[in-house]
Design a protein around this motif. Structure first.
Motif, mmCIF file in Angstrom:
data_model
loop_
_atom_site.group_PDB
_atom_site.id
_atom_site.type_symbol
_atom_site.label_atom_id
_atom_site.label_comp_id
_atom_site.label_asym_id
_atom_site.label_seq_id
_atom_site.Cartn_x
_atom_site.Cartn_y
_atom_site.Cartn_z
ATOM 1 N N THR A 63 -31.872 -23.495 20.469
ATOM 2 C CA THR A 63 -31.036 -22.556 21.611
ATOM 3 C C THR A 63 -31.434 -21.607 22.232
ATOM 4 O O THR A 63 -32.475 -20.887 22.041
ATOM 5 N N PHE A 64 -30.652 -21.221 23.251
ATOM 6 C CA PHE A 64 -31.162 -20.178 24.109
ATOM 7 C C PHE A 64 -31.366 -18.746 23.420
ATOM 8 O O PHE A 64 -32.306 -18.042 23.683
ATOM 9 N N VAL A 69 -34.984 -14.784 20.962
ATOM 10 C CA VAL A 69 -35.348 -13.966 20.052
ATOM 11 C C VAL A 69 -37.132 -14.054 19.909
ATOM 12 O O VAL A 69 -37.755 -13.096 19.635
ATOM 13 N N ILE A 70 -37.386 -15.374 20.073
ATOM 14 C CA ILE A 70 -39.075 -15.680 20.305
ATOM 15 C C ILE A 70 -39.724 -14.699 21.111
ATOM 16 O O ILE A 70 -40.702 -14.224 20.826
ATOM 17 N N MET A 71 -39.006 -14.636 22.232
ATOM 18 C CA MET A 71 -39.487 -13.715 23.571
ATOM 19 C C MET A 71 -39.460 -12.326 23.160
ATOM 20 O O MET A 71 -40.545 -11.652 23.529
ATOM 21 N N TRP A 108 -31.021 -11.952 13.286
ATOM 22 C CA TRP A 108 -31.788 -13.218 12.724
ATOM 23 C C TRP A 108 -30.491 -13.864 11.974
ATOM 24 O O TRP A 108 -30.249 -15.018 12.143
ATOM 25 N N PRO A 109 -29.359 -13.138 11.368
ATOM 26 C CA PRO A 109 -28.317 -13.975 10.753
ATOM 27 C C PRO A 109 -27.711 -14.752 11.744
ATOM 28 O O PRO A 109 -26.910 -15.551 11.461
ATOM 29 N N PHE A 110 -27.545 -14.483 12.894
ATOM 30 C CA PHE A 110 -26.734 -14.706 13.977
ATOM 31 C C PHE A 110 -27.460 -16.105 14.714
ATOM 32 O O PHE A 110 -26.757 -16.802 15.237
ATOM 33 N N VAL A 111 -28.721 -16.173 14.646
ATOM 34 C CA VAL A 111 -29.244 -17.112 15.509
ATOM 35 C C VAL A 111 -29.896 -18.107 14.351
ATOM 36 O O VAL A 111 -30.604 -18.947 14.960
ATOM 37 N N ILE A 162 -28.659 -13.986 3.603
ATOM 38 C CA ILE A 162 -27.474 -14.249 4.530
ATOM 39 C C ILE A 162 -27.807 -15.672 5.095
ATOM 40 O O ILE A 162 -26.765 -16.518 4.847
ATOM 41 N N GLN A 163 -28.994 -15.845 5.482
ATOM 42 C CA GLN A 163 -29.463 -17.160 6.018
ATOM 43 C C GLN A 163 -29.136 -18.188 4.852
ATOM 44 O O GLN A 163 -28.655 -19.312 5.301
ATOM 45 N N GLY A 164 -29.473 -18.060 3.723
ATOM 46 C CA GLY A 164 -29.182 -18.812 2.707
ATOM 47 C C GLY A 164 -27.971 -19.003 2.017
ATOM 48 O O GLY A 164 -27.755 -19.632 1.067
ATOM 49 N N GLY A 165 -27.012 -18.174 2.401
ATOM 50 C CA GLY A 165 -25.738 -18.317 1.883
ATOM 51 C C GLY A 165 -25.675 -17.733 0.608
ATOM 52 O O GLY A 165 -24.666 -18.283 -0.239
ATOM 53 N N PHE A 166 -26.421 -16.710 0.179
ATOM 54 C CA PHE A 166 -26.588 -16.170 -1.161
ATOM 55 C C PHE A 166 -26.430 -17.071 -2.279
ATOM 56 O O PHE A 166 -26.111 -16.857 -3.313
ATOM 57 N N GLN A 167 -27.357 -18.169 -2.079
ATOM 58 C CA GLN A 167 -27.497 -19.285 -3.066
ATOM 59 C C GLN A 167 -28.535 -18.741 -4.128
ATOM 60 O O GLN A 167 -29.324 -17.851 -3.783
#
Length: 409
Positions: A63-64, A69-71, A108-111, A162-167
């Motif tokens: 996504t944009f 973020v990469i830039m 990062w958690p949002f993208v 957070i990205q892994g949903g706290f698994q």
């Protein structure tokens, strides 16, 4: 290349005093900073390329916000690499990269893509955690470096969970990654601190050695100058005495007096930059007042010169009295810290003048002044004697008063 040409080339490469003070004072420290920057650049290039390839490999459905973020990460990273190569602007570029990377971690958690995330595959930002840590070694002081060692890895661990949903499976791999980055970051910061401390110690030792050498060279030069002055005075006084002994006519006596005056003037000017005796052109005593006001300003003291009456004296007399009074002011500022310093100039018309320099210091015994010190004997007593004046020094527990006088009679 001939020997003379080699000497001229080496002499031309000697830095000026200003360059020595600004460049050689931290010679080892500057070289160590440069080495650290090169090492940081090489390590950042290796890990950064790995992160960049991983980021570009997952851009099929990006996504944009992910492009942004990469830039935000790789543009400052590229600038940091360029500054590490050219050796300028490294601190600013490294600080910008470390700051933008911290911002990306917060975003990062949002993208990040959560669906189908594999706990065994680290995201591309993981490869840059220690790159940002080494950037702080270049950009920030030690306290911020230590803070980043803990904040950066722990923040990465939080956003990874957070990205892994706290698994549960994410906890194990994330704990391993965070512990690894904590240890590696601590080692890098410790190495940077150790190398810089060693370089600072080398610079400090070099500075003390140079200062010791300068003091020794100054003492040796002063001793050589005193020997030269002693030889000169011996020859001058001996010639004046021989002329006085053999003088039988008025002209020969005048010549002997002139030679004695020249000997006294040379003694008085042995430690001064002004070597000219002056002439007999009449000048106002206000010139002496102005000169002594300048002397007080140079010493950084508040008292002013008080003048009573007016007078006219020859230029050579005004020059001698001003220099003798300057010496007295310097002595008061150095040994009495200018406590109660007063300077009074009293003119007696065309018959002469009197100058008094007094302070409220602890006083001293003029007879105990070492024979090789010319401050009083040369710059005051001999200087006044050279122009036919008088100099009296009264010193005790209540202070010191130097009285300089000259009379036309």
């Amino acid at each position: 290349m001939s020997a003379d040409a080699s000497i001229r080339l080496a002499w031309g490469q000697i830095p000026s005093p200003g360059e020595v003070g600004s460049e050689l004072e931290r010679f080892a420290g500057r070289r160590m900073d440069r080495i650290i920057a090169i090492v940081v650049g090489v390590g950042s290039l290796a890990l950064g390329v790995q992160a960049l390839l991983a980021a570009l490999g997952g851009m099929q459905n990006a996504t944009f916000s992910q492009y942004l973020v990469i830039m935000l990460v790789f543009v400052p990273w590229a600038l940091m690499l360029i500054t590490c190569v050219i050796g300028r602007g490294m601190r600013v570029a490294a600080g910008v990269f470390a700051s933008t990377y911290l911002i990306v971690l917060l975003l990062w958690p949002f993208v990040a893509i959560r669906a189908g995330a594999d706990p065994a595959d680290q995201p591309w930002i993981f490869y840059l955690v220690n790159v940002a840590g080494t950037a702080t070694v270049v950009a920030f002081p030690l306290a911020l470096q230590v803070a980043w060692v803990f904040v950066g890895p722990l923040l990465y661990g939080a956003v990874r969970l957070i990205q892994g949903g706290f698994q549960p499976e994410f906890w194990i791999t994330t704990a391993f990654d965070v512990s690894f980055t904590l240890i590696l970051g601590g080692v890098l910061v410790a190495l940077g601190w150790m190398f810089r401390s060693v370089a600072a110690g080398v610079d400090d030792a070099r500075g003390r050695a140079v200062a010791s050498y300068a003091d020794a060279a100054s003492a040796a030069a002063l001793e050589e100058e005193r020997v030269a002055v002693a030889a000169l005075m011996h020859d001058s006084v001996l010639a004046a005495l021989i002329s006085a002994e053999r003088a039988h006519s008025d002209r020969e006596r005048d010549l002997a007096v002139g030679m004695a005056r020249e000997a006294l003037t040379r003694l008085a000017n042995a430690e001064a930059s002004t070597l000219h005796e002056g002439n007999d052109t009449p000048v106002q005593i206000e010139r002496i007042v102005d000169d002594l006001c300048s002397a007080l300003a140079e010493q950084g003291v508040a008292p002013v010169v008080e003048q009573f009456g007016t007078g006219i004296v020859p230029d050579r007399v005004a020059r001698a009295i001003a220099l003798a009074a300057r010496q007295a002011i310097g002595n008061a500022a150095e040994h009495a810290q200018a406590r109660g310093l007063e300077v009074i100039v009293e003119g007696h018309g065309d018959t002469g003048l009197t100058v008094k320099v007094s302070d409220r210091g602890d006083g001293f015994d003029p007879d105990e002044v070492p024979a090789d010190r010319l401050g009083i004997r040369g710059s005051i007593l001999a200087r006044m004697a050279a122009v036919g004046g008088t100099a009296a020094i009264e010193s005790g527990a209540d202070g010191t008063t130097v009285t300089l006088g000259w009379s036309a009679r």
